[in-house]
Design a protein around this motif. Structure first.
Motif, mmCIF file in Angstrom:
data_model
loop_
_atom_site.group_PDB
_atom_site.id
_atom_site.type_symbol
_atom_site.label_atom_id
_atom_site.label_comp_id
_atom_site.label_asym_id
_atom_site.label_seq_id
_atom_site.Cartn_x
_atom_site.Cartn_y
_atom_site.Cartn_z
ATOM 1 N N TRP A 284 0.799 -1.221 0.000
ATOM 2 C CA TRP A 284 0.000 0.000 0.000
ATOM 3 C C TRP A 284 0.837 1.279 0.000
ATOM 4 N N ALA A 285 2.118 1.156 -0.321
ATOM 5 C CA ALA A 285 2.943 2.347 -0.540
ATOM 6 C C ALA A 285 2.612 2.909 -1.931
ATOM 7 N N PRO A 286 3.033 4.141 -2.242
ATOM 8 C CA PRO A 286 2.765 4.702 -3.575
ATOM 9 C C PRO A 286 3.393 3.858 -4.675
ATOM 10 N N ILE A 287 2.740 3.820 -5.836
ATOM 11 C CA ILE A 287 3.249 3.077 -6.982
ATOM 12 C C ILE A 287 3.148 3.949 -8.240
ATOM 13 N N ARG A 288 3.833 3.495 -9.269
ATOM 14 C CA ARG A 288 3.710 4.086 -10.599
ATOM 15 C C ARG A 288 3.055 3.051 -11.498
ATOM 16 N N HIS A 289 1.953 3.427 -12.114
ATOM 17 C CA HIS A 289 1.234 2.505 -13.001
ATOM 18 C C HIS A 289 0.901 3.236 -14.289
ATOM 19 N N ARG A 290 1.426 2.742 -15.411
ATOM 20 C CA ARG A 290 1.233 3.388 -16.710
ATOM 21 C C ARG A 290 1.608 4.871 -16.644
ATOM 22 N N ASP A 291 2.743 5.138 -16.012
ATOM 23 C CA ASP A 291 3.291 6.496 -15.898
ATOM 24 C C ASP A 291 2.379 7.440 -15.124
ATOM 25 N N THR A 292 1.579 6.901 -14.237
ATOM 26 C CA THR A 292 0.732 7.712 -13.360
ATOM 27 C C THR A 292 0.976 7.298 -11.916
ATOM 28 N N LEU A 293 1.122 8.291 -11.036
ATOM 29 C CA LEU A 293 1.335 8.024 -9.622
ATOM 30 C C LEU A 293 0.015 7.650 -8.953
ATOM 31 N N HIS A 294 0.068 6.628 -8.113
ATOM 32 C CA HIS A 294 -1.097 6.258 -7.317
ATOM 33 C C HIS A 294 -0.671 6.054 -5.867
ATOM 34 N N ASP A 295 -1.545 6.462 -4.947
ATOM 35 C CA ASP A 295 -1.292 6.222 -3.528
ATOM 36 C C ASP A 295 -2.604 5.804 -2.870
ATOM 37 N N ARG A 296 -2.664 5.859 -1.563
ATOM 38 C CA ARG A 296 -3.818 5.322 -0.846
ATOM 39 C C ARG A 296 -5.129 6.017 -1.228
ATOM 40 N N ALA A 297 -5.047 7.287 -1.600
ATOM 41 C CA ALA A 297 -6.275 7.993 -1.992
ATOM 42 C C ALA A 297 -6.867 7.377 -3.259
ATOM 43 N N SER A 298 -6.047 7.176 -4.280
ATOM 44 C CA SER A 298 -6.571 6.570 -5.506
ATOM 45 C C SER A 298 -6.837 5.079 -5.320
ATOM 46 N N TYR A 299 -6.116 4.418 -4.412
ATOM 47 C CA TYR A 299 -6.430 3.012 -4.129
ATOM 48 C C TYR A 299 -7.864 2.872 -3.614
ATOM 49 N N ARG A 300 -8.242 3.800 -2.738
ATOM 50 C CA ARG A 300 -9.611 3.725 -2.198
ATOM 51 C C ARG A 300 -10.640 3.877 -3.316
ATOM 52 N N TYR A 301 -10.363 4.785 -4.247
ATOM 53 C CA TYR A 301 -11.286 4.958 -5.373
ATOM 54 C C TYR A 301 -11.400 3.667 -6.183
ATOM 55 N N PHE A 302 -10.266 3.082 -6.547
ATOM 56 C CA PHE A 302 -10.308 1.899 -7.409
ATOM 57 C C PHE A 302 -10.900 0.692 -6.682
#
Length: 330
Positions: A284-302
């Motif tokens: 659950w640390a930040p990641i890079r996916h398809r050249d876009t940053l994701h963290d816990r905020a976007s994880y909750r959305y997905f």
């Protein structure tokens, strides 16, 4: 830990209600609605209507019929509720008494229409809880409320904040009528209801209040029930632009269209699975996916995309269901 356990606090959980709420008040249609639910599964609720469905003078008999259907074998998924009369109507008390006494153990919710404000909502809930205590079913029956008056809209934030409220619906037609002709009839159409400023304001205030307090905002009807293209467009706007997580149906043909409009696309679901898998691998640390940053905020959305896919009956890979959903149920 499941993604929900990792990403959300225990009390950060809006009701996971089906995205469609189908209303029916005539006996033959109520029975057909339950048959359709048995066919499609619990992707929609059935609300048995004691307000508009009961003939004048036959309110008690109609409430008994609704209670009988809730307790019948045709209620396969425990997702059948009932709309009672307004709290100041002579039949309100009899509706609640009958439904709670005869069907309180299986009733999914009670819908309270036409409150004039928070005071009416409190009064209705006090009456409902009074009969729950008397009849001793040992469970709190969720309460839904229909905002369709000026007073209820003015106090919608306080109404949504009430701990006994599970969902708030918007009553389009009564709301327009309450403006005494100042809002044109076109504002009740599938397209016009999204364009008139006063109706847009009402919809947005209800949705915002619900999301602020973790309740489910339920969108109003589309009366052109045979025009499924118009219905699909309205349902899509309701969920994509106005933030509604649920919508009313008034005809069986509307149910599938509403469920489809509220479901995420296959591409959205696939992307959500990819991101949640990568996030889980990264603890659950930040990641890079398809050249876009994701963290816990976007994880909750997905993650919420995946929950919505499940509620709308969308197919999920077996390993996803078993690891993320079946474990949570167990």
């Amino acid at each position: 830990m499941t993604p929900r356990e990792a990403l959300f606090d225990a009390d950060d959980h809006a009701p996971a209600l089906p995205v469609c709420d189908h209303y029916s008040g005539v006996e033959v249609r109520m029975r057909k609605s339950l048959e359709l639910q048995a066919e499609l599964g619990p992707v929609f609720d059935v609300t048995l209507d004691c307000e508009d469905g009961a003939p004048v003078g036959g309110e008690l008999e109609h409430a008994n019929l609704c209670a009988e259907l809730v307790m019948s074998a045709t209620n396969r998924f425990e997702r059948v509720g009932a709309r009672v009369h307004p709290v100041d109507h002579p039949a309100f008390e009899h509706d609640v008494d009958t439904l709670v006494r005869r069907a309180g153990s299986r009733l999914a919710y009670l819908m309270v229409p036409k409150p004039r404000g928070l005071a009416d909502v409190r009064r209705a809930i006090d009456e409902i809880d009074h009969f729950i205590r008397i009849h001793g079913h040992g469970r709190e029956i969720p309460v839904h409320v229909l905002v369709e008056t000026h007073g209820a809209l003015r106090e919608v934030d306080a109404i949504a904040a009430h701990p006994r409220i599970e969902s708030v619906s918007f009553g389009l037609m009564d709301f327009v009528s309450a403006h005494r002709g100042a809002i044109p009839a076109s504002a009740m159409s599938a397209e016009g209801q999204f364009n008139h400023p006063l109706v847009r304001r009402a919809k947005l205030e209800i949705a915002a209040a619900c999301h602020a307090h973790g309740k489910a905002p339920s969108h109003c009807v589309v009366t052109e029930f045979k025009d499924l293209r118009a219905l699909s467009g309205a349902a899509t706007r309701a969920t994509r632009e106005f933030g509604y997580t649920r919508m009313w149906s008034i005809h069986p043909d509307q149910v599938r269209t509403i469920v489809d409009a509220f479901a995420p696309t296959v591409a959205e679901t696939d992307l959500a699975i990819e991101i949640i898998r990568a996030a889980q691998a990264a603890q659950w640390a930040p990641i890079r996916h398809r050249d876009t940053l994701h963290d816990r905020a976007s994880y909750r959305y997905f993650w919420q995309v995946l929950e919505r896919a499940r509620r709308t009956g969308q197919p999920l890979p077996a390993e996803v269901r078993q690891a993320w959903f079946d474990k949570a149920v167990a």
